[in-house]
Motif scaffolding. Structure first.
Motif, PDB file in Angstrom:
ATOM      1  N   ASN A 269       0.852  -1.189   0.000  1.00  9.21           N
ATOM      2  CA  ASN A 269       0.000   0.000   0.000  1.00  9.21           C
ATOM      3  C   ASN A 269       0.887   1.238   0.000  1.00  9.21           C
ATOM      4  O   ASN A 269       1.742   1.393   0.879  1.00  9.21           O
ATOM      5  CB  ASN A 269      -0.921   0.018   1.219  1.00  9.21           C
ATOM      6  N   LEU A 270       0.682   2.116  -0.970  1.00 11.32           N
ATOM      7  CA  LEU A 270       1.467   3.345  -1.097  1.00 11.32           C
ATOM      8  C   LEU A 270       0.669   4.513  -0.531  1.00 11.32           C
ATOM      9  O   LEU A 270      -0.489   4.724  -0.909  1.00 11.32           O
ATOM     10  CB  LEU A 270       1.813   3.605  -2.570  1.00 11.32           C
ATOM     11  N   ARG A 271       1.307   5.277   0.352  1.00 14.31           N
ATOM     12  CA  ARG A 271       0.651   6.433   0.968  1.00 14.31           C
ATOM     13  C   ARG A 271       0.837   7.656   0.076  1.00 14.31           C
ATOM     14  O   ARG A 271       1.951   8.017  -0.302  1.00 14.31           O
ATOM     15  CB  ARG A 271       1.244   6.696   2.352  1.00 14.31           C
ATOM     16  N   ASN A 272      -0.292   8.320  -0.269  1.00 16.41           N
ATOM     17  CA  ASN A 272      -0.267   9.527  -1.085  1.00 16.41           C
ATOM     18  C   ASN A 272      -0.925  10.651  -0.315  1.00 16.41           C
ATOM     19  O   ASN A 272      -2.023  10.493   0.237  1.00 16.41           O
ATOM     20  CB  ASN A 272      -1.015   9.319  -2.412  1.00 16.41           C
ATOM     21  N   LYS A 273      -0.281  11.810  -0.282  1.00 13.52           N
ATOM     22  CA  LYS A 273      -0.875  12.982   0.352  1.00 13.52           C
ATOM     23  C   LYS A 273      -1.724  13.709  -0.679  1.00 13.52           C
ATOM     24  O   LYS A 273      -1.250  14.073  -1.749  1.00 13.52           O
ATOM     25  CB  LYS A 273       0.215  13.911   0.892  1.00 13.52           C
ATOM     26  N   THR A 274      -2.987  13.932  -0.333  1.00 11.96           N
ATOM     27  CA  THR A 274      -3.905  14.622  -1.243  1.00 11.96           C
ATOM     28  C   THR A 274      -4.176  16.047  -0.799  1.00 11.96           C
ATOM     29  O   THR A 274      -4.879  16.787  -1.473  1.00 11.96           O
ATOM     30  CB  THR A 274      -5.235  13.866  -1.330  1.00 11.96           C
ATOM     31  N   GLY A 275      -3.652  16.430   0.343  1.00 13.78           N
ATOM     32  CA  GLY A 275      -3.844  17.786   0.854  1.00 13.78           C
ATOM     33  C   GLY A 275      -2.902  18.017   2.013  1.00 13.78           C
ATOM     34  O   GLY A 275      -1.960  17.239   2.264  1.00 13.78           O
ATOM     35  N   LEU A 276      -3.131  19.090   2.741  1.00 11.66           N
ATOM     36  CA  LEU A 276      -2.253  19.389   3.872  1.00 11.66           C
ATOM     37  C   LEU A 276      -2.356  18.328   4.961  1.00 11.66           C
ATOM     38  O   LEU A 276      -1.355  17.977   5.591  1.00 11.66           O
ATOM     39  CB  LEU A 276      -2.613  20.772   4.444  1.00 11.66           C
ATOM     40  N   VAL A 277      -3.565  17.823   5.173  1.00  6.33           N
ATOM     41  CA  VAL A 277      -3.751  16.847   6.258  1.00  6.33           C
ATOM     42  C   VAL A 277      -4.486  15.600   5.785  1.00  6.33           C
ATOM     43  O   VAL A 277      -4.859  14.769   6.602  1.00  6.33           O
ATOM     44  CB  VAL A 277      -4.518  17.494   7.436  1.00  6.33           C
ATOM     45  N   THR A 278      -4.721  15.448   4.513  1.00  7.89           N
ATOM     46  CA  THR A 278      -5.472  14.302   4.004  1.00  7.89           C
ATOM     47  C   THR A 278      -4.560  13.400   3.189  1.00  7.89           C
ATOM     48  O   THR A 278      -3.661  13.875   2.485  1.00  7.89           O
ATOM     49  CB  THR A 278      -6.648  14.750   3.133  1.00  7.89           C
ATOM     50  N   THR A 279      -4.797  12.108   3.291  1.00  2.00           N
ATOM     51  CA  THR A 279      -3.989  11.117   2.569  1.00  2.00           C
ATOM     52  C   THR A 279      -4.886  10.025   2.013  1.00  2.00           C
ATOM     53  O   THR A 279      -6.020   9.826   2.476  1.00  2.00           O
ATOM     54  CB  THR A 279      -2.940  10.465   3.499  1.00  2.00           C
ATOM     55  N   THR A 280      -4.362   9.316   1.036  1.00  2.43           N
ATOM     56  CA  THR A 280      -5.014   8.119   0.504  1.00  2.43           C
ATOM     57  C   THR A 280      -3.976   7.017   0.416  1.00  2.43           C
ATOM     58  O   THR A 280      -2.772   7.279   0.337  1.00  2.43           O
ATOM     59  CB  THR A 280      -5.606   8.368  -0.892  1.00  2.43           C
ATOM     60  N   TRP A 281      -4.448   5.785   0.454  1.00  2.00           N
ATOM     61  CA  TRP A 281      -3.564   4.617   0.321  1.00  2.00           C
ATOM     62  C   TRP A 281      -3.988   3.849  -0.915  1.00  2.00           C
ATOM     63  O   TRP A 281      -5.171   3.553  -1.099  1.00  2.00           O
ATOM     64  CB  TRP A 281      -3.666   3.724   1.565  1.00  2.00           C
ATOM     65  N   GLU A 282      -3.015   3.511  -1.750  1.00  2.00           N
ATOM     66  CA  GLU A 282      -3.286   2.813  -3.005  1.00  2.00           C
ATOM     67  C   GLU A 282      -2.483   1.516  -3.044  1.00  2.00           C
ATOM     68  O   GLU A 282      -1.261   1.518  -2.835  1.00  2.00           O
ATOM     69  CB  GLU A 282      -2.906   3.696  -4.193  1.00  2.00           C
ATOM     70  N   ARG A 283      -3.167   0.422  -3.306  1.00  2.00           N
ATOM     71  CA  ARG A 283      -2.505  -0.886  -3.361  1.00  2.00           C
ATOM     72  C   ARG A 283      -1.930  -1.108  -4.760  1.00  2.00           C
ATOM     73  O   ARG A 283      -2.668  -1.151  -5.740  1.00  2.00           O
ATOM     74  CB  ARG A 283      -3.494  -1.997  -3.010  1.00  2.00           C
ATOM     75  N   LEU A 284      -0.604  -1.265  -4.847  1.00  2.00           N
ATOM     76  CA  LEU A 284       0.088  -1.399  -6.122  1.00  2.00           C
ATOM     77  C   LEU A 284       1.089  -2.547  -6.054  1.00  2.00           C
ATOM     78  O   LEU A 284       1.486  -2.996  -4.963  1.00  2.00           O
ATOM     79  CB  LEU A 284       0.819  -0.099  -6.488  1.00  2.00           C
ATOM     80  N   TYR A 285       1.530  -2.979  -7.220  1.00  2.00           N
ATOM     81  CA  TYR A 285       2.519  -4.054  -7.304  1.00  2.00           C
ATOM     82  C   TYR A 285       3.909  -3.437  -7.414  1.00  2.00           C
ATOM     83  O   TYR A 285       4.181  -2.643  -8.314  1.00  2.00           O
ATOM     84  CB  TYR A 285       2.238  -4.943  -8.516  1.00  2.00           C
ATOM     85  N   PHE A 286       4.808  -3.791  -6.456  1.00  2.00           N
ATOM     86  CA  PHE A 286       6.165  -3.266  -6.419  1.00  2.00           C
ATOM     87  C   PHE A 286       7.160  -4.403  -6.641  1.00  2.00           C
ATOM     88  O   PHE A 286       6.910  -5.549  -6.241  1.00  2.00           O
ATOM     89  CB  PHE A 286       6.461  -2.584  -5.072  1.00  2.00           C
ATOM     90  N   PHE A 287       8.301  -4.075  -7.225  1.00  2.00           N
ATOM     91  CA  PHE A 287       9.402  -5.027  -7.361  1.00  2.00           C
ATOM     92  C   PHE A 287      10.704  -4.259  -7.497  1.00  2.00           C
ATOM     93  O   PHE A 287      10.725  -3.092  -7.916  1.00  2.00           O
ATOM     94  CB  PHE A 287       9.189  -5.964  -8.563  1.00  2.00           C
ATOM     95  N   THR A 288      11.782  -4.914  -7.069  1.00  2.00           N
ATOM     96  CA  THR A 288      13.099  -4.289  -7.167  1.00  2.00           C
ATOM     97  C   THR A 288      13.794  -4.765  -8.431  1.00  2.00           C
ATOM     98  O   THR A 288      13.632  -5.910  -8.867  1.00  2.00           O
ATOM     99  CB  THR A 288      13.953  -4.628  -5.947  1.00  2.00           C
ATOM    100  N   GLN A 289      14.555  -3.855  -9.009  1.00  2.00           N
ATOM    101  CA  GLN A 289      15.315  -4.169 -10.221  1.00  2.00           C
ATOM    102  C   GLN A 289      16.664  -3.476 -10.097  1.00  2.00           C
ATOM    103  O   GLN A 289      16.765  -2.254 -10.262  1.00  2.00           O
ATOM    104  CB  GLN A 289      14.569  -3.694 -11.464  1.00  2.00           C
TER     105      GLN A 289
END
Length: 642
Positions: A269-289
């Protein structure tokens, strides 16, 4: 990542195969249609040859020989017609049917399984989001167990649907080869059978080739059966596995953690700030290269760089009362990204892997041995910390602004009268465009009058508006118009609505022209919203019927009765969809007609002006009078997760 990339390749191949199959089927149907037409043509030719003797030609003396010859030719054509009919039947059974079955069964199965896989993935995402929001407190273990079981069920369903989808994609690679060759096998055999009497040698040369093609098809079918059996066994093994395999954090007490990883992949889950005090979490696929952290959104063919891990630092953090959160900081000390893992095992392995990669040990000769030396550093990073300078985030509820949409309900069939043919002639054409586009009006020497938004008018439009005691504007969309045979009852409007909406649904016509309907005490005008050019105008006296739909109150229609140049009369019904209730438009039209009648008698007009409220400039004011455009503008809101 490899599986996702392969899946996109297989899906692209399936899409290409679907498009090609449709084109191939069209070509084969054209061949079959020509052969079927040949059958009908030869049959008609035979009948026409026999009809020669029934013509009773005035100069038919001596035609007996011609008649007998034509009779013989008729028998020959009948025999040929039998052969053509057999060939047409063979083409239908051995060429058209297999490719149709392949398209309707195999390709449709792949498409259906893809949709089911997507639904299962969405359900899994929803359950994981629910699971990710669980607090660290232990007061409600029952809720945690229920959510974990929900995740397990969603995972099992996603895994099973993915295996079924992958099985169908694999099988499609075998079936497509059969589907491409089998119809041509039937086509060739049918043609050879048709010409067999005159081409015995050709037929013998083809027998061995066709036999080898048949053997090839049977061999491919055998491979398909073996592959299907392997997948069936795999699915049975999947059903038999323990539920803990799908339950997140099932081994939270003693997870088997590999701290020597130099590469890692999985969902976070990636944390994204949408405002000064608001955030959203988005589930994404991550991998190292290498030394990079990559992210591959759903549906993307490849991943993109999201963070350079060289010389960065990683640590566990407390974040918004979520479990298993960690933060990556750049070499300059700038906070990078905050991520959340789904389990303790994934949480610690990600931290260890990123810590190992940040030290660039992937560039050494023996990366795993170097990773062991860094285990102690990684273990220290696993302990959550709280910075003294950390500011408490204020939780604000998200503001959701509803967007309203126009309801579009097909009117009930019962709205029509018993004999609709008395109202509208069967087969009456329907016009879906009200008039020419506004720009064409401008090019045609200003065919319509312009309503200037600044209060200025051209020609006599200003005088007309000032003289009118009623002016009310509504936002409408033109649905269709058609000629009618009667304007004695409002049922003709309901029947026109039914036919217009049915025609739009049957022919997939979604285009609608938006206009401003200006109702005055003299006429109805349709004005282009952008150019303010009058598209068309109807004298209010010529509007003989008007009504709103009984169920869908946004539908409004009216009948215009006009006298033609040669003394003939025409009646047309116009159907619109409004942003407001159609009854309001009907009320405005009715008021306009009352004003017309009242203007003939000054006392009646004065009485009417007393009964209806007036605006400051002396015009009639309607109830709930407001700009229709205000209702058409939807406020947009953004959901945020505090």
């Amino acid at each position: 990542s490899k599986t996702r990339s392969l899946l996109s390749v297989f899906e692209e191949d399936a899409g290409t195969l679907t498009e090609y199959t449709n084109q191939l089927l069209q070509a084969m149907q054209r061949v079959y249609g020509a052969q079927n037409e040949m059958c009908l043509a030869t049959q008609q030719l035979s009948k026409q040859l026999l009809a020669y003797e029934k013509q009773h030609f005035a100069l038919g003396k001596g035609d007996e020989e011609v008649i007998s010859t034509l009779h013989y030719f008729s028998k020959v054509v009948d025999e040929l017609n039998i052969l053509h009919s057999e060939l047409a039947k063979q083409l239908a059974d051995t060429m058209i049917l297999p490719i149709v079955q392949f398209r309707e069964k195999d390709l449709t199965e792949v498409s259906t399984l893809k949709d089911l896989f997507g639904l299962a993935s969405n359900e899994h995402d929803v359950s994981m989001a629910k699971y990710s929001r669980l607090p660290k407190r232990k007061e409600n273990e029952k809720l945690k167990a229920e959510v974990a079981k929900e995740v397990a069920n969603a995972r099992r369903k996603q895994h099973l649907s993915s295996l079924q989808y992958y099985c169908a994609l694999n099988a499609l690679q075998y079936r497509k080869r059969v589907a491409m060759m089998e119809p041509m096998l039937g086509y060739t055999r049918g043609q050879i059978n048709f010409f067999k009497k005159g081409a015995e040698m050709f037929s013998k040369r083809m027998d061995s080739f066709l036999s080898s093609v048949s053997d090839m098809v049977q061999s491919i079918q055998g491979e398909l059966d073996a592959e299907a059996e392997k997948m069936r066994v795999s699915q049975q093994d999947l059903i038999a596995v323990n539920e803990s395999v799908y339950t997140p954090d099932s081994d939270v007490t003693s997870p088997a953690i590999n701290r020597n990883l130099i590469q890692k992949a999985g969902y976070l889950n990636l944390r994204n700030k949408t405002g000064l005090v608001t955030t959203t979490w988005e589930r994404l696929y991550f991998f190292t290269q290498g030394g990079n952290l990559m992210c591959q959104p759903r549906g993307a063919v490849a991943g993109g760089l999201i963070q350079d891990l060289d010389n960065c630092s990683v640590m566990a953090v407390d974040c918004e009362d979520r479990r298993y959160c960690f933060q990556i900081t750049t070499p300059t000390g700038k906070v990078g990204i905050t991520l959340q893992a789904e389990s303790k095992k994934e949480y610690e392995e990600w931290i260890c892997a990123i810590n190992n990669i940040s030290r660039q040990i992937y560039l050494t000769d023996n990366p795993e041995a170097a990773a062991i030396k860094l285990n102690q550093t990684a273990l220290q990073a696993v302990t959550p910390i709280t910075s003294f300078g950390k500011k408490h985030e204020v939780h604000h509820p998200s503001q959701n602004v509803k967007n309203t949409e126009n309801d579009k309900i097909i009117p009930n069939e019962s709205a029509g009268i018993q004999d609709s043919t008395q109202l509208i002639a069967p087969g009456t054409p329907i016009q879906f465009d009200i008039v020419l586009p506004a720009m064409e009006f401008l090019d045609q020497n200003r065919g319509g009058r312009r309503a200037n938004p600044f209060g200025e008018s051209e020609d006599s439009s200003k005088d007309e508006e000032e003289d009118s005691l009623l002016q009310q504007m509504f936002v409408v969309r033109f649905l269709g118009s058609m000629a009618v045979q009667s304007d004695d009852t409002s049922e003709v409007i309901y029947e026109a609505m039914r036919q217009v909406l049915a025609a739009r649904a049957i022919h997939n016509i979604f285009r609608m022209t938006e206009s401003h309907l200006m109702v005055t005490s003299k006429n109805l005008r349709l004005i282009d919203p952008q150019t303010q050019v009058t598209r068309t105008s109807f004298e209010l006296a010529s509007v003989t019927q008007f009504a709103a739909h009984q169920d869908n109150r946004r539908l409004i229609g009216f009948v215009v009765h006009l006298s033609e140049a040669l003394g003939e009369e025409s009646m047309s019904a116009y159907v619109f969809e409004s942003n407001t209730e159609g009854e309001k438009i009907c009320y405005a039209i009715s008021l306009g007609k009352e004003i017309i009648e009242a203007q003939k008698d000054p006392e009646a007009l004065a009485q009417l002006m007393k009964s209806v409220p007036l605006t400051n400039d002396g015009k009639f004011m309607l109830l709930n009078d407001q700009s229709e455009e205000d209702g058409a503008i939807h406020e947009e809101g953004e959901e945020s997760e505090a």
